[in-house]
Design an enzyme around this catalytic site. Structure first.
Site, PDB file in Angstrom:
ATOM      1  N   LEU A  67      -8.026  -3.118   5.896  1.00  0.00           N
ATOM      2  CA  LEU A  67      -8.392  -2.097   4.921  1.00  0.00           C
ATOM      3  C   LEU A  67      -7.329  -2.001   3.821  1.00  0.00           C
ATOM      4  CD1 LEU A  67      -9.548   0.521   7.585  1.00  0.00           C
ATOM      5  CD2 LEU A  67     -11.025  -0.846   6.099  1.00  0.00           C
ATOM      6  N   PRO A  68      -7.644  -1.348   2.700  1.00  0.00           N
ATOM      7  CA  PRO A  68      -6.716  -1.352   1.555  1.00  0.00           C
ATOM      8  C   PRO A  68      -5.372  -0.690   1.821  1.00  0.00           C
ATOM      9  CG  PRO A  68      -8.930  -0.822   0.822  1.00  0.00           C
ATOM     10  CD  PRO A  68      -8.969  -0.806   2.318  1.00  0.00           C
ATOM     11  N   THR A  98      -1.844  -3.739   5.305  1.00  0.00           N
ATOM     12  CA  THR A  98      -0.440  -3.478   4.985  1.00  0.00           C
ATOM     13  C   THR A  98      -0.311  -1.979   4.763  1.00  0.00           C
ATOM     14  OG1 THR A  98      -0.203  -5.661   3.977  1.00  0.00           O
ATOM     15  CG2 THR A  98       1.476  -4.021   3.448  1.00  0.00           C
ATOM     16  N   LYS A 173       6.298  -7.512   7.132  1.00  0.00           N
ATOM     17  CA  LYS A 173       5.315  -7.889   6.118  1.00  0.00           C
ATOM     18  C   LYS A 173       5.687  -7.311   4.752  1.00  0.00           C
ATOM     19  CE  LYS A 173       1.802  -8.747   3.552  1.00  0.00           C
ATOM     20  NZ  LYS A 173       0.460  -8.186   3.719  1.00  0.00           N
ATOM     21  N   LYS A 242       1.193  -1.266  -4.795  1.00  0.00           N
ATOM     22  CA  LYS A 242       1.160  -0.447  -3.580  1.00  0.00           C
ATOM     23  C   LYS A 242       2.133  -0.981  -2.543  1.00  0.00           C
ATOM     24  CE  LYS A 242      -1.458  -1.288  -0.274  1.00  0.00           C
ATOM     25  NZ  LYS A 242      -1.372  -1.940   1.068  1.00  0.00           N
TER      26      LYS A 242
END
Length: 291
Positions: A67-68, A98, A173, A242
């Site tokens: 998901l975003p 992430t 990550k 983001k």
């Protein structure tokens, strides 16, 4: 066919290829949900079971999320129509998005109170790697749960690394993306300087690949930088910003001032403001060139 039922929520640019590999290699039924019905339909045509978050709550044992951001992860897991609820079938949630580290750890605690275990397993590399099953997957969570879920993660990634407790996969990550994005910023600057000095930037990209400046970032973005073509539906500027803001948040919590990452974040922010939020993030080259 016996064994647990797997669920996959979020089959967009990265998730579709990931889910396709999970379906093809796991030997288990995979139930799929996404806000875009056409994404689900493509996977259903290949043998997945079209589903919904509500249905997964009653059918799936282990559910993977792509998901975003953490906002969507929290909403899917514990929102108005949650994936996890008392009496449901879901025993494990694996967040491959992430996501913000403190909120990831808080979510794991909330799920644990409902008897559900959690891994964070964000992915790195490209859309092609998602399609080919060659992603890098960095995992945070209990070692025994990692060992249970790892065979399914290896359906999607060629390198699956247990990094520590909950949130550690996200930290690794996020640092990966911080280095990648800052490197691409340097490449954009090099291209703009070389071009201004009368050297073809495509030639520069080719020569850099022969020397000590070669990198995965150059291989991934060099052609786009050289041709000044930055399409949508690749990793967009807004998503890159983001991720870099997540890195800056970790830095602030540690009392570290990451000057390079801060400069790259400012450039990504400016690119969004100039109308490039959904373009492939090396579009920052255009702003560097204008400067």
């Amino acid at each position: 066919m016996s064994g647990p039922v797997l669920g996959f929520i979020g089959v967009g640019v990265m998730g579709e290829g990931m889910c396709r590999n999970l379906l093809a290699k796991s030997g288990l039924p995979v139930h799929v949900a996404d806000v875009q019905a056409e994404n689900v339909a493509r996977l259903a045509a290949q043998g997945a079971v079209a589903s919904s978050v509500r249905a997964l709550r009653e059918t799936a044992h282990t559910v993977f999320l792509s998901l975003p951001s953490i906002d969507q992860v929290e909403e899917v897991c514990l929102g108005a129509d949650p994936l996890v609820a008392p009496g449901g079938s879901v025993k494990t949630v694996v967040d491959m998005s992430t996501s913000d580290v403190p909120r990831t750890r808080a979510l794991a605690e909330r799920l644990a109170a409902l008897g559900v275990r959690f891994l964070d397993a964000p992915v790195a590399r490209s859309r092609a790697a998602a399609n080919n099953g060659t992603l890098l997957i960095t995992v945070g969570g209990p070692a025994d749960l990692f060992e249970t879920v790892a065979p399914w993660l290896r359906c999607m990634g060629s390198d699956v690394v247990h990094c520590g407790g909950v949130g550690a996969g996200q930290v690794v990550k996020i640092m990966n993306n911080m280095v990648l994005l800052s490197t691409v910023n340097s490449l954009a600057e090099a291209m703009a300087i070389a071009e201004a000095a009368g050297v073809d930037k495509a030639l520069l990209a080719g020569v850099l690949r022969l020397g000590s400046a070669d990198s995965f970032a150059l291989k991934l973005t060099g052609e786009r930088l050289a041709t000044d073509v930055f399409p949508e539906k690749l990793f967009p500027t807004a998503y890159a910003l983001k991720d870099l803001k997540l890195a800056l948040g970790l830095a602030q919590a540690s009392g570290i001032q990451p000057a390079v990452a801060q400069a790259t974040a400012a450039l990504l922010d400016a690119a969004c403001a100039r109308g490039y939020p959904m373009n492939y993030y090396p579009v920052i080259y255009r702003l560097v060139k204008k400067q």
